[in-house]
Design a protein around this motif. Structure first.
Motif, PDB file in Angstrom:
ATOM      1  N   GLU A   1      -5.580   7.417  -2.488  1.00  0.00           N
ATOM      2  CA  GLU A   1      -6.123   7.828  -1.192  1.00  0.00           C
ATOM      3  C   GLU A   1      -6.451   6.618  -0.326  1.00  0.00           C
ATOM      4  O   GLU A   1      -6.155   6.589   0.867  1.00  0.00           O
ATOM      5  CB  GLU A   1      -7.360   8.704  -1.377  1.00  0.00           C
ATOM      6  CG  GLU A   1      -7.961   9.186  -0.076  1.00  0.00           C
ATOM      7  CD  GLU A   1      -7.008   9.976   0.804  1.00  0.00           C
ATOM      8  OE1 GLU A   1      -7.129   9.886   2.047  1.00  0.00           O
ATOM      9  OE2 GLU A   1      -6.120  10.673   0.276  1.00  0.00           O
TER      10      GLU A   1
ATOM     11  N   SER B   1      -1.654   3.380   6.656  1.00  0.00           N
ATOM     12  CA  SER B   1      -1.547   3.941   8.008  1.00  0.00           C
ATOM     13  C   SER B   1      -2.334   3.126   9.029  1.00  0.00           C
ATOM     14  O   SER B   1      -2.470   3.529  10.180  1.00  0.00           O
ATOM     15  CB  SER B   1      -2.020   5.396   8.018  1.00  0.00           C
ATOM     16  OG  SER B   1      -3.421   5.459   7.781  1.00  0.00           O
TER      17      SER B   1
ATOM     18  N   ARG C   1      -3.292   5.166   1.060  1.00  0.00           N
ATOM     19  CA  ARG C   1      -2.784   5.970   2.189  1.00  0.00           C
ATOM     20  C   ARG C   1      -3.485   5.589   3.484  1.00  0.00           C
ATOM     21  O   ARG C   1      -2.848   5.445   4.529  1.00  0.00           O
ATOM     22  CB  ARG C   1      -2.967   7.459   1.910  1.00  0.00           C
ATOM     23  CG  ARG C   1      -2.016   7.988   0.882  1.00  0.00           C
ATOM     24  CD  ARG C   1      -2.227   9.465   0.621  1.00  0.00           C
ATOM     25  NE  ARG C   1      -1.307   9.903  -0.428  1.00  0.00           N
ATOM     26  CZ  ARG C   1      -1.586  10.803  -1.336  1.00  0.00           C
ATOM     27  NH1 ARG C   1      -2.761  11.419  -1.327  1.00  0.00           N
ATOM     28  NH2 ARG C   1      -0.699  11.126  -2.244  1.00  0.00           N
TER      29      ARG C   1
ATOM     30  N   TYR D   1       0.833  -1.196   0.000  1.00  0.00           N
ATOM     31  CA  TYR D   1       0.000   0.000   0.000  1.00  0.00           C
ATOM     32  C   TYR D   1       0.870   1.250   0.000  1.00  0.00           C
ATOM     33  O   TYR D   1       0.512   2.251  -0.619  1.00  0.00           O
ATOM     34  CB  TYR D   1      -0.911   0.035   1.236  1.00  0.00           C
ATOM     35  CG  TYR D   1      -1.950  -1.060   1.259  1.00  0.00           C
ATOM     36  CD1 TYR D   1      -2.798  -1.271   0.180  1.00  0.00           C
ATOM     37  CD2 TYR D   1      -2.098  -1.872   2.377  1.00  0.00           C
ATOM     38  CE1 TYR D   1      -3.765  -2.267   0.207  1.00  0.00           C
ATOM     39  CE2 TYR D   1      -3.059  -2.859   2.419  1.00  0.00           C
ATOM     40  CZ  TYR D   1      -3.896  -3.054   1.336  1.00  0.00           C
ATOM     41  OH  TYR D   1      -4.843  -4.034   1.375  1.00  0.00           O
ATOM     42  N   ASP D   2       2.004   1.193   0.698  1.00  0.00           N
ATOM     43  CA  ASP D   2       2.908   2.353   0.731  1.00  0.00           C
ATOM     44  C   ASP D   2       3.327   2.774  -0.671  1.00  0.00           C
ATOM     45  O   ASP D   2       3.401   3.971  -0.964  1.00  0.00           O
ATOM     46  CB  ASP D   2       4.162   2.055   1.558  1.00  0.00           C
ATOM     47  CG  ASP D   2       3.905   2.103   3.053  1.00  0.00           C
ATOM     48  OD1 ASP D   2       3.054   2.902   3.474  1.00  0.00           O
ATOM     49  OD2 ASP D   2       4.567   1.350   3.778  1.00  0.00           O
TER      50      ASP D   2
ATOM     51  N   ALA E   1       0.366   4.447  -2.294  1.00  0.00           N
ATOM     52  CA  ALA E   1       0.092   5.713  -1.606  1.00  0.00           C
ATOM     53  C   ALA E   1       1.018   6.831  -2.069  1.00  0.00           C
ATOM     54  O   ALA E   1       0.660   8.006  -1.987  1.00  0.00           O
ATOM     55  CB  ALA E   1       0.218   5.520  -0.093  1.00  0.00           C
ATOM     56  N   ASN E   2       2.163   6.468  -2.582  1.00  0.00           N
ATOM     57  CA  ASN E   2       3.147   7.464  -3.006  1.00  0.00           C
ATOM     58  C   ASN E   2       3.256   7.604  -4.523  1.00  0.00           C
ATOM     59  O   ASN E   2       4.190   8.241  -5.009  1.00  0.00           O
ATOM     60  CB  ASN E   2       4.514   7.132  -2.400  1.00  0.00           C
ATOM     61  CG  ASN E   2       4.517   7.362  -0.915  1.00  0.00           C
ATOM     62  OD1 ASN E   2       4.348   8.485  -0.463  1.00  0.00           O
ATOM     63  ND2 ASN E   2       4.663   6.300  -0.147  1.00  0.00           N
TER      64      ASN E   2
END
Length: 76
Positions: free
Chosen positions: A48, A55, A51, A17-18, A21-22
């Motif tokens: 989105e 988290s 992200r 996911y990281d 997300a970037n």
């Protein structure tokens, strides 16, 4: 993201996911072309949602998966 899309992303070197997300707009364009998903990434708000998931949060889709409401989330 279902199992088939996950496998295709993994083949492109995307495994977390990281990473999603970037993504930059260039990354989105490149992945969209590779997956033949014109506009889908933006329409479904992958960045989105990634992200939130990266988290430790939950999205509506992740909640549906947890409840077993998504075909690919059910055990066979």
């Amino acid at each position: 993201i279902g199992v088939l899309i996950e496998k295709r992303l993994n083949a492109l070197g995307v495994g977390s996911y990281d990473q999603i997300a970037n993504w930059t707009s260039g990354d989105i364009d490149r992945i969209s072309r590779s997956l033949e998903f014109k506009g889908r990434i933006e329409r479904e708000n992958w960045v989105e949602q990634a992200r939130i998931l990266a988290s430790g949060g939950h999205t509506e889709f992740s909640r549906r998966v947890d409840r077993g409401e998504v075909d690919t989330s059910r055990e066979t």
